[in-house]
Enzyme design. Sequence first.
Site, PDB file in Angstrom:
ATOM      1  N   LYS A   1     -15.657 -10.795  44.604  1.00 19.84           N
ATOM      2  CA  LYS A   1     -14.582  -9.789  44.486  1.00 19.84           C
ATOM      3  C   LYS A   1     -14.422  -9.442  43.019  1.00 19.84           C
ATOM      4  O   LYS A   1     -14.253 -10.334  42.182  1.00 19.84           O
ATOM      5  CB  LYS A   1     -13.289 -10.386  45.046  1.00 19.84           C
TER       6      LYS A   1
ATOM      7  N   ASP B   1      -5.618 -13.578  47.065  1.00 18.02           N
ATOM      8  CA  ASP B   1      -6.804 -12.716  47.183  1.00 18.02           C
ATOM      9  C   ASP B   1      -7.400 -12.712  48.589  1.00 18.02           C
ATOM     10  O   ASP B   1      -8.343 -11.964  48.857  1.00 18.02           O
ATOM     11  CB  ASP B   1      -7.897 -13.201  46.220  1.00 18.02           C
TER      12      ASP B   1
HETATM   13  O1  C5P Z   1      -2.915 -17.371  45.413  1.00 16.07           O
HETATM   14  P1  C5P Z   1      -3.839 -18.073  44.504  1.00 16.07           P
HETATM   15  O2  C5P Z   1      -4.150 -19.462  44.951  1.00 16.07           O
HETATM   16  O3  C5P Z   1      -5.071 -17.302  44.182  1.00 16.07           O
HETATM   17  O4  C5P Z   1      -3.071 -18.172  43.130  1.00 16.07           O
HETATM   18  C1  C5P Z   1      -3.306 -19.163  42.152  1.00 16.07           C
HETATM   19  C2  C5P Z   1      -2.142 -19.191  41.179  1.00 16.07           C
HETATM   20  O5  C5P Z   1      -2.131 -17.997  40.400  1.00 16.07           O
HETATM   21  C3  C5P Z   1      -0.779 -19.252  41.824  1.00 16.07           C
HETATM   22  O6  C5P Z   1      -0.398 -20.576  42.063  1.00 16.07           O
HETATM   23  C4  C5P Z   1       0.098 -18.599  40.766  1.00 16.07           C
HETATM   24  O7  C5P Z   1       0.396 -19.517  39.729  1.00 16.07           O
HETATM   25  C5  C5P Z   1      -0.806 -17.547  40.182  1.00 16.07           C
HETATM   26  N1  C5P Z   1      -0.607 -16.227  40.811  1.00 16.07           N
HETATM   27  C6  C5P Z   1       0.500 -15.467  40.465  1.00 16.07           C
HETATM   28  N2  C5P Z   1       0.677 -14.241  41.049  1.00 16.07           N
HETATM   29  C7  C5P Z   1      -0.226 -13.744  41.922  1.00 16.07           C
HETATM   30  C8  C5P Z   1      -1.374 -14.497  42.261  1.00 16.07           C
HETATM   31  C9  C5P Z   1      -1.528 -15.738  41.693  1.00 16.07           C
HETATM   32  O8  C5P Z   1       1.328 -15.884  39.672  1.00 16.07           O
HETATM   33  N3  C5P Z   1      -0.037 -12.540  42.467  1.00 16.07           N
END
Ligand code: C5P
Length: 275
Positions: free
Chosen positions: A13, A129
């Site tokens: 991605k 994602d």
């Molecule tokens: O959702 P994912 O596991 O990919 O996100 C990893 C970390 O990135 C989350 O725990 C958060 O700290 C941060 N994040 C965020 N805002 C988003 C996506 C991710 O703050 N929209």
Amino acid sequence: MTAQAIEVFAPAKINLTLHVTGQRADGYHLLDSLVMFADVGDRVTVARASEMSLRVTGPMAAGVPDDARNLCWKAAEAFGEPVAITLDKHLPAAAGIGGGSSDAAAVLRGMEQLFGRPSGVHLPDLGADVPVCMLAHAARMQGIGEQVTPLDLQPLDVILVNPRVEVSTPAVFKALDRRDNPPMTPMPEGPRSRDVLTWLAEQRNDLEAPASDLRPEIGQVLRELSFLDGVRLVRMSGSGATCFAVFESRGLHEVMAQEMRRNFPQWWVEYATLS
Ligand code: C5P
């Protein structure tokens, strides 16, 4: 008799843009991002089984968990059926190109086919994602990642370069200077890719500066990419460290990737077409 196995491609991605426009009370950030998918990625195979298992193979398997810590395993558990999963890993981990999320989405797509029913999983619970990776097609991603609008875009030739340093996504978000940046400006209408490239160059990845502060190798990758002949746009994807270069004309990317590999044998370099 061999159980039926379904193989699903889990594409990389690429965030062509990533604007951080706000932060929710729970800490998650509001995003406005144009996402496309590459023809390079991992391969996931799922088959019915009496208990869950995960085997990780491939050139990027080292260090990838093969148990319940892996997002593939969590996705299968959320679907609610035991399966034997094989994950053939070609994408680097913690690299800003959605490897884990794309793998999890591929598991769900494979299981939907295998069991003949929709996953029923609330996708954002698996990761911000995962909804866009379930679509695996060019899209605008908003909210914290749960709002996905498919887009009709011309394919783009790119090279992808990762300096082989892992980046922690929460650390990059934490290091942001501002969380209230402007969203993307309106996209040009119509299929002319020259207009889209001009527009793309005016947009941003707001995570590029904080990630480059944490990992100076990112700045070096961006610089080296910008020196290549015919480059139109150079940017980081996601929270890094993978960066990409988009070329003015189609077909240049293969020879440019070979040049980068010769000059930087320690880096992960791939050429790809995004769609
Ligand atoms: O959702 P994912 O596991 O990919 O996100 C990893 C970390 O990135 C989350 O725990 C958060 O700290 C941060 N994040 C965020 N805002 C988003 C996506 C991710 O703050 N929209």
